[in-house]
Design an enzyme around this catalytic site. Sequence first.
Site, mmCIF file in Angstrom:
data_model
loop_
_atom_site.group_PDB
_atom_site.id
_atom_site.type_symbol
_atom_site.label_atom_id
_atom_site.label_comp_id
_atom_site.label_asym_id
_atom_site.label_seq_id
_atom_site.Cartn_x
_atom_site.Cartn_y
_atom_site.Cartn_z
ATOM 1 N N LYS A 153 85.579 6.133 33.587
ATOM 2 C CA LYS A 153 86.290 7.359 33.982
ATOM 3 C C LYS A 153 85.422 8.619 33.878
ATOM 4 O O LYS A 153 85.642 9.567 34.630
ATOM 5 C CB LYS A 153 87.558 7.539 33.141
ATOM 6 C CG LYS A 153 88.668 6.593 33.533
ATOM 7 C CD LYS A 153 89.938 6.874 32.739
ATOM 8 C CE LYS A 153 91.037 5.908 33.120
ATOM 9 N NZ LYS A 153 92.279 6.152 32.401
ATOM 10 N N ASP B 277 96.534 10.373 35.560
ATOM 11 C CA ASP B 277 97.055 9.904 34.266
ATOM 12 C C ASP B 277 97.987 10.947 33.641
ATOM 13 O O ASP B 277 99.050 10.617 33.123
ATOM 14 C CB ASP B 277 95.906 9.625 33.289
ATOM 15 C CG ASP B 277 95.214 8.298 33.563
ATOM 16 O OD1 ASP B 277 95.854 7.401 34.147
ATOM 17 O OD2 ASP B 277 94.041 8.159 33.197
HETATM 18 P P1 NAD Z 1 89.865 5.881 23.641
HETATM 19 O O1 NAD Z 1 89.041 4.921 22.832
HETATM 20 O O2 NAD Z 1 89.214 6.721 24.677
HETATM 21 O O3 NAD Z 1 90.607 6.896 22.637
HETATM 22 C C1 NAD Z 1 91.320 6.481 21.497
HETATM 23 C C2 NAD Z 1 91.156 7.564 20.427
HETATM 24 O O4 NAD Z 1 92.013 7.256 19.330
HETATM 25 C C3 NAD Z 1 89.741 7.669 19.851
HETATM 26 O O5 NAD Z 1 89.342 9.023 19.871
HETATM 27 C C4 NAD Z 1 89.881 7.136 18.413
HETATM 28 O O6 NAD Z 1 88.982 7.779 17.517
HETATM 29 C C5 NAD Z 1 91.317 7.483 18.103
HETATM 30 N N1 NAD Z 1 91.984 6.668 17.094
HETATM 31 C C6 NAD Z 1 91.961 5.327 16.946
HETATM 32 N N2 NAD Z 1 92.810 4.947 15.965
HETATM 33 C C7 NAD Z 1 93.384 6.073 15.483
HETATM 34 C C8 NAD Z 1 94.378 6.344 14.471
HETATM 35 N N3 NAD Z 1 94.958 5.354 13.779
HETATM 36 N N4 NAD Z 1 94.732 7.633 14.246
HETATM 37 C C9 NAD Z 1 94.171 8.648 14.964
HETATM 38 N N5 NAD Z 1 93.248 8.445 15.937
HETATM 39 C C10 NAD Z 1 92.860 7.187 16.192
HETATM 40 O O7 NAD Z 1 91.041 5.006 24.258
HETATM 41 P P2 NAD Z 1 91.972 5.421 25.529
HETATM 42 O O8 NAD Z 1 91.242 5.118 26.792
HETATM 43 O O9 NAD Z 1 92.458 6.782 25.305
HETATM 44 O O10 NAD Z 1 93.124 4.356 25.411
HETATM 45 C C11 NAD Z 1 94.084 4.404 24.364
HETATM 46 C C12 NAD Z 1 95.240 3.507 24.731
HETATM 47 O O11 NAD Z 1 95.933 4.069 25.849
HETATM 48 C C13 NAD Z 1 94.825 2.093 25.164
HETATM 49 O O12 NAD Z 1 95.736 1.180 24.604
HETATM 50 C C14 NAD Z 1 95.000 2.122 26.664
HETATM 51 O O13 NAD Z 1 95.303 0.847 27.192
HETATM 52 C C15 NAD Z 1 96.199 3.056 26.799
HETATM 53 N N6 NAD Z 1 96.327 3.691 28.114
HETATM 54 C C16 NAD Z 1 97.544 3.611 28.714
HETATM 55 C C17 NAD Z 1 97.735 4.213 29.947
HETATM 56 C C18 NAD Z 1 99.071 4.103 30.594
HETATM 57 O O14 NAD Z 1 99.141 4.303 31.823
HETATM 58 N N7 NAD Z 1 100.145 3.833 29.863
HETATM 59 C C19 NAD Z 1 96.692 4.911 30.566
HETATM 60 C C20 NAD Z 1 95.462 5.014 29.907
HETATM 61 C C21 NAD Z 1 95.291 4.373 28.672
#
Ligand code: NAD
Length: 288
Positions: free
Chosen positions: A76, A112
């Site tokens: 992305k 998104d």
């Molecule tokens: P990412 O790795 O870019 O970001 C996750 C963030 O969460 C990181 O900054 C990490 O440091 C932080 N983190 C992890 N555990 C934590 C906790 N317990 N407390 C606080 N912070 C914490 O991941 P992403 O791309 O943002 O994806 C996150 C989730 O969102 C995934 O499960 C993905 O599948 C989902 N997602 C869903 C949709 C949708 O359409 N519903 C769209 C995009 C992503």
Amino acid sequence: MSAAGNKLLVGLIGAGIQRSLSPAMHEEEARHHGLRLHYQLIDLDLNGATPEHLQPLLAAARVMGFAGLNITYPCKQAVIPLLDELSPQAQAMGAVNTVVIDGGRLVGHNTDGSGWAWGFQRALPDADLGCVVLLGAGGAGSAIVDAVLGLGAAQLRLVDTDPARAQVLADELNRRFPFRVSAQGDADQALQGATGLIHATPTGMAKLPGLPLAAELLRPSLWVSEVVYVPIETELLKAARALGCPTMDGGTMAVGQAVGAFELFTGLKADAVRMEQHFRQLLEHRRT
Ligand code: NAD
């Protein structure tokens, strides 16, 4: 739409995307519009490819007459320097999930955030936006923050296990939404007096089960918006629903982003409710 009139070729570039429901969602919605749309999965994992291969993949898509591409993890951000133009939303978020190929030009968008906002307004129309906590300032979180501030969140508190990441995002947002955003040390502190919680970390996914915060921090007055949608019923949602919190699952955002992408690819108005019903059927089918 493509020169071929009612035929359209689109796709998704990402890693580990074999179980994506996007092909089914887009192809079925296109069918209702009398459009023959093929949605091709371009899975980096299947070919030993990496984001380094984005440039030739985009060039090939242009030559092959793709109308557009969805872009997902881990591409992305990497895709941005390869595009001719960015929408204001994609520019603000620093991430692209949809590329429209128009007259050979590659234009990056991000659906998104708008997808989350669509789902939020549908699932939690009466939610109090007085003080919102966002857990996880990564890709999904960064897309949602603009949307929730755009919907009128008075205060937004960001929490991330990487505090610098939350601080950088808060600083950037405060330039555009002055005095409304803060980075907080932990969820306990952030949830004091909060009205809602948006969960945007990967915790709760099938491959990363568990709760992203202590269950005791939840209370019935707090609305909870989940982004994880595999599984659709995460441990966080179960805990929140058991307490009586108003909730929204990650499926509505998944549908909302697809609605936005479909409209960008085709120039047609998608029937969002129909797309959501189809998405829920697909999930149900998967479960049985
Ligand atoms: P990412 O790795 O870019 O970001 C996750 C963030 O969460 C990181 O900054 C990490 O440091 C932080 N983190 C992890 N555990 C934590 C906790 N317990 N407390 C606080 N912070 C914490 O991941 P992403 O791309 O943002 O994806 C996150 C989730 O969102 C995934 O499960 C993905 O599948 C989902 N997602 C869903 C949709 C949708 O359409 N519903 C769209 C995009 C992503």
